[in-house]
Write a protein that holds these residues in place. Structure first.
Motif, PDB file in Angstrom:
ATOM      1  N   SER A  51       9.378   8.341   7.919  1.00 11.57           N
ATOM      2  CA  SER A  51       9.502   8.049   9.345  1.00 11.57           C
ATOM      3  C   SER A  51       8.638   6.847   9.688  1.00 11.57           C
ATOM      4  O   SER A  51       7.418   6.931   9.719  1.00 11.57           O
ATOM      5  CB  SER A  51       9.053   9.266  10.156  1.00 11.57           C
ATOM      6  N   ARG A  52       9.268   5.735   9.967  1.00 13.40           N
ATOM      7  CA  ARG A  52       8.500   4.508  10.160  1.00 13.40           C
ATOM      8  C   ARG A  52       7.782   4.452  11.497  1.00 13.40           C
ATOM      9  O   ARG A  52       6.815   3.736  11.657  1.00 13.40           O
ATOM     10  CB  ARG A  52       9.397   3.291   9.996  1.00 13.40           C
ATOM     11  N   THR A  53       8.239   5.198  12.491  1.00 13.82           N
ATOM     12  CA  THR A  53       7.650   5.077  13.825  1.00 13.82           C
ATOM     13  C   THR A  53       6.243   5.642  13.909  1.00 13.82           C
ATOM     14  O   THR A  53       5.521   5.341  14.845  1.00 13.82           O
ATOM     15  CB  THR A  53       8.531   5.756  14.879  1.00 13.82           C
ATOM     16  N   GLN A  54       5.826   6.441  12.942  1.00 13.67           N
ATOM     17  CA  GLN A  54       4.462   6.959  12.984  1.00 13.67           C
ATOM     18  C   GLN A  54       3.439   5.946  12.491  1.00 13.67           C
ATOM     19  O   GLN A  54       2.243   6.182  12.568  1.00 13.67           O
ATOM     20  CB  GLN A  54       4.345   8.246  12.191  1.00 13.67           C
ATOM     21  N   PHE A  55       3.893   4.804  12.004  1.00 12.59           N
ATOM     22  CA  PHE A  55       3.010   3.745  11.531  1.00 12.59           C
ATOM     23  C   PHE A  55       3.013   2.602  12.542  1.00 12.59           C
ATOM     24  O   PHE A  55       4.068   2.057  12.867  1.00 12.59           O
ATOM     25  CB  PHE A  55       3.470   3.233  10.163  1.00 12.59           C
ATOM     26  N   ALA A  56       1.832   2.252  13.012  1.00 11.37           N
ATOM     27  CA  ALA A  56       1.723   1.219  14.045  1.00 11.37           C
ATOM     28  C   ALA A  56       2.232  -0.139  13.567  1.00 11.37           C
ATOM     29  O   ALA A  56       2.776  -0.914  14.356  1.00 11.37           O
ATOM     30  CB  ALA A  56       0.280   1.097  14.500  1.00 11.37           C
ATOM     31  N   GLN A  57       2.086  -0.431  12.290  1.00 10.96           N
ATOM     32  CA  GLN A  57       2.450  -1.754  11.778  1.00 10.96           C
ATOM     33  C   GLN A  57       3.941  -1.926  11.528  1.00 10.96           C
ATOM     34  O   GLN A  57       4.384  -2.988  11.129  1.00 10.96           O
ATOM     35  CB  GLN A  57       1.658  -2.068  10.507  1.00 10.96           C
ATOM     36  N   TYR A  58       4.759  -0.895  11.769  1.00  7.64           N
ATOM     37  CA  TYR A  58       6.173  -1.015  11.394  1.00  7.64           C
ATOM     38  C   TYR A  58       6.897  -2.101  12.157  1.00  7.64           C
ATOM     39  O   TYR A  58       7.822  -2.723  11.647  1.00  7.64           O
ATOM     40  CB  TYR A  58       6.891   0.332  11.534  1.00  7.64           C
ATOM     41  N   ARG A  59       6.491  -2.374  13.377  1.00  7.05           N
ATOM     42  CA  ARG A  59       7.194  -3.391  14.176  1.00  7.05           C
ATOM     43  C   ARG A  59       7.027  -4.792  13.609  1.00  7.05           C
ATOM     44  O   ARG A  59       7.922  -5.625  13.741  1.00  7.05           O
ATOM     45  CB  ARG A  59       6.698  -3.364  15.614  1.00  7.05           C
ATOM     46  N   SER A 110       5.905  -5.475  10.228  1.00 11.39           N
ATOM     47  CA  SER A 110       5.987  -5.672   8.778  1.00 11.39           C
ATOM     48  C   SER A 110       7.085  -4.873   8.081  1.00 11.39           C
ATOM     49  O   SER A 110       7.256  -5.013   6.878  1.00 11.39           O
ATOM     50  CB  SER A 110       4.640  -5.317   8.145  1.00 11.39           C
ATOM     51  N   TYR A 111       7.822  -4.056   8.790  1.00  9.34           N
ATOM     52  CA  TYR A 111       8.810  -3.182   8.136  1.00  9.34           C
ATOM     53  C   TYR A 111       9.860  -3.973   7.373  1.00  9.34           C
ATOM     54  O   TYR A 111      10.140  -3.679   6.212  1.00  9.34           O
ATOM     55  CB  TYR A 111       9.483  -2.271   9.163  1.00  9.34           C
ATOM     56  N   ASP A 112      10.461  -4.953   7.996  1.00 14.30           N
ATOM     57  CA  ASP A 112      11.561  -5.697   7.364  1.00 14.30           C
ATOM     58  C   ASP A 112      11.126  -6.387   6.072  1.00 14.30           C
ATOM     59  O   ASP A 112      11.861  -6.385   5.090  1.00 14.30           O
ATOM     60  CB  ASP A 112      12.141  -6.730   8.327  1.00 14.30           C
ATOM     61  N   ARG A 113       9.932  -6.971   6.071  1.00 14.24           N
ATOM     62  CA  ARG A 113       9.446  -7.670   4.880  1.00 14.24           C
ATOM     63  C   ARG A 113       9.170  -6.698   3.739  1.00 14.24           C
ATOM     64  O   ARG A 113       9.446  -6.983   2.586  1.00 14.24           O
ATOM     65  CB  ARG A 113       8.182  -8.451   5.195  1.00 14.24           C
ATOM     66  N   LYS A 114       8.624  -5.548   4.066  1.00 13.87           N
ATOM     67  CA  LYS A 114       8.206  -4.609   3.026  1.00 13.87           C
ATOM     68  C   LYS A 114       9.350  -3.727   2.541  1.00 13.87           C
ATOM     69  O   LYS A 114       9.314  -3.239   1.418  1.00 13.87           O
ATOM     70  CB  LYS A 114       7.047  -3.778   3.534  1.00 13.87           C
ATOM     71  N   GLU A 115      10.354  -3.547   3.360  1.00  8.68           N
ATOM     72  CA  GLU A 115      11.478  -2.699   2.966  1.00  8.68           C
ATOM     73  C   GLU A 115      12.153  -3.203   1.698  1.00  8.68           C
ATOM     74  O   GLU A 115      12.414  -2.433   0.762  1.00  8.68           O
ATOM     75  CB  GLU A 115      12.505  -2.608   4.094  1.00  8.68           C
ATOM     76  N   ALA A 116      12.427  -4.485   1.625  1.00 15.10           N
ATOM     77  CA  ALA A 116      13.109  -5.048   0.453  1.00 15.10           C
ATOM     78  C   ALA A 116      12.259  -4.900  -0.801  1.00 15.10           C
ATOM     79  O   ALA A 116      12.774  -4.549  -1.871  1.00 15.10           O
ATOM     80  CB  ALA A 116      13.435  -6.520   0.702  1.00 15.10           C
ATOM     81  N   ARG A 117      10.961  -5.113  -0.684  1.00 14.29           N
ATOM     82  CA  ARG A 117      10.070  -5.005  -1.844  1.00 14.29           C
ATOM     83  C   ARG A 117       9.981  -3.565  -2.345  1.00 14.29           C
ATOM     84  O   ARG A 117      10.029  -3.309  -3.550  1.00 14.29           O
ATOM     85  CB  ARG A 117       8.688  -5.529  -1.478  1.00 14.29           C
ATOM     86  N   VAL A 118       9.861  -2.623  -1.412  1.00 16.99           N
ATOM     87  CA  VAL A 118       9.747  -1.212  -1.796  1.00 16.99           C
ATOM     88  C   VAL A 118      11.055  -0.723  -2.396  1.00 16.99           C
ATOM     89  O   VAL A 118      11.062  -0.034  -3.425  1.00 16.99           O
ATOM     90  CB  VAL A 118       9.319  -0.350  -0.584  1.00 16.99           C
ATOM     91  N   SER A 142       0.834  -1.201   0.000  1.00 20.45           N
ATOM     92  CA  SER A 142       0.000   0.000   0.000  1.00 20.45           C
ATOM     93  C   SER A 142       0.876   1.261   0.000  1.00 20.45           C
ATOM     94  O   SER A 142       2.072   1.199   0.278  1.00 20.45           O
ATOM     95  CB  SER A 142      -0.908   0.010   1.231  1.00 20.45           C
ATOM     96  N   ILE A 143       0.231   2.390  -0.286  1.00 20.60           N
ATOM     97  CA  ILE A 143       0.951   3.672  -0.257  1.00 20.60           C
ATOM     98  C   ILE A 143       1.479   3.940   1.145  1.00 20.60           C
ATOM     99  O   ILE A 143       2.596   4.452   1.313  1.00 20.60           O
ATOM    100  CB  ILE A 143       0.051   4.820  -0.744  1.00 20.60           C
ATOM    101  N   ASN A 144       0.709   3.585   2.160  1.00 18.73           N
ATOM    102  CA  ASN A 144       1.179   3.786   3.537  1.00 18.73           C
ATOM    103  C   ASN A 144       2.436   2.979   3.813  1.00 18.73           C
ATOM    104  O   ASN A 144       3.326   3.423   4.540  1.00 18.73           O
ATOM    105  CB  ASN A 144       0.092   3.425   4.542  1.00 18.73           C
ATOM    106  N   ASP A 145       2.521   1.776   3.253  1.00 17.96           N
ATOM    107  CA  ASP A 145       3.727   0.963   3.429  1.00 17.96           C
ATOM    108  C   ASP A 145       4.929   1.630   2.758  1.00 17.96           C
ATOM    109  O   ASP A 145       6.040   1.608   3.292  1.00 17.96           O
ATOM    110  CB  ASP A 145       3.519  -0.441   2.872  1.00 17.96           C
ATOM    111  N   VAL A 146       4.722   2.215   1.592  1.00 15.48           N
ATOM    112  CA  VAL A 146       5.801   2.929   0.908  1.00 15.48           C
ATOM    113  C   VAL A 146       6.247   4.116   1.752  1.00 15.48           C
ATOM    114  O   VAL A 146       7.444   4.347   1.949  1.00 15.48           O
ATOM    115  CB  VAL A 146       5.368   3.390  -0.499  1.00 15.48           C
ATOM    116  N   ARG A 147       5.280   4.872   2.282  1.00 17.30           N
ATOM    117  CA  ARG A 147       5.622   6.017   3.139  1.00 17.30           C
ATOM    118  C   ARG A 147       6.350   5.561   4.391  1.00 17.30           C
ATOM    119  O   ARG A 147       7.248   6.243   4.868  1.00 17.30           O
ATOM    120  CB  ARG A 147       4.360   6.781   3.506  1.00 17.30           C
ATOM    121  N   MET A 148       5.974   4.404   4.926  1.00 21.91           N
ATOM    122  CA  MET A 148       6.621   3.870   6.119  1.00 21.91           C
ATOM    123  C   MET A 148       8.089   3.562   5.828  1.00 21.91           C
ATOM    124  O   MET A 148       8.966   3.884   6.632  1.00 21.91           O
ATOM    125  CB  MET A 148       5.905   2.606   6.593  1.00 21.91           C
TER     126      MET A 148
END
Length: 90
Positions: free
Chosen positions: A45-53, A55-63, A35-41
């Motif tokens: 600033s990832r800490t403003q997104f509750a899901q970063y803890r 899903s961040y690592d999985r989505k970082e490589a894809r983005v 999602s766009i929110n995942d791209v913004r995360m």
């Protein structure tokens, strides 16, 4: 390598106006399958997104892969020579 991809990603996003930013974020999101929110995360600033803890690592490589692909395409378009135009003499 990661910093170079991030640099190209930021350069890609910084060249747009506010209206174009959402289009580019959507393009990255579509390529990465997130999602766009995942791209913004990932790019912001990832800490403003509750899901970063969770899903961040999985989505970082894809983005980052999607950003690198788009940056490479834009570089290729800029480096592509203009088509030759035949000139007629009278």
């Amino acid at each position: 390598m990661k910093s170079m991809i991030l640099f190209f990603g930021l350069a890609l996003l910084s060249t747009t106006v506010i209206a174009g930013e959402r289009e580019q974020l959507q393009q990255i999101a579509d390529r990465a399958g997130v999602s766009i929110n995942d791209v913004r995360m990932v790019l912001g600033s990832r800490t403003q997104f509750a899901q970063y803890r969770s899903s961040y690592d999985r989505k970082e490589a894809r983005v980052m892969a999607a950003v690198a692909e788009l940056a490479a395409e834009q570089r290729a378009e800029r480096e592509r020579p203009a088509p030759a135009v035949a000139v007629r003499s009278k």
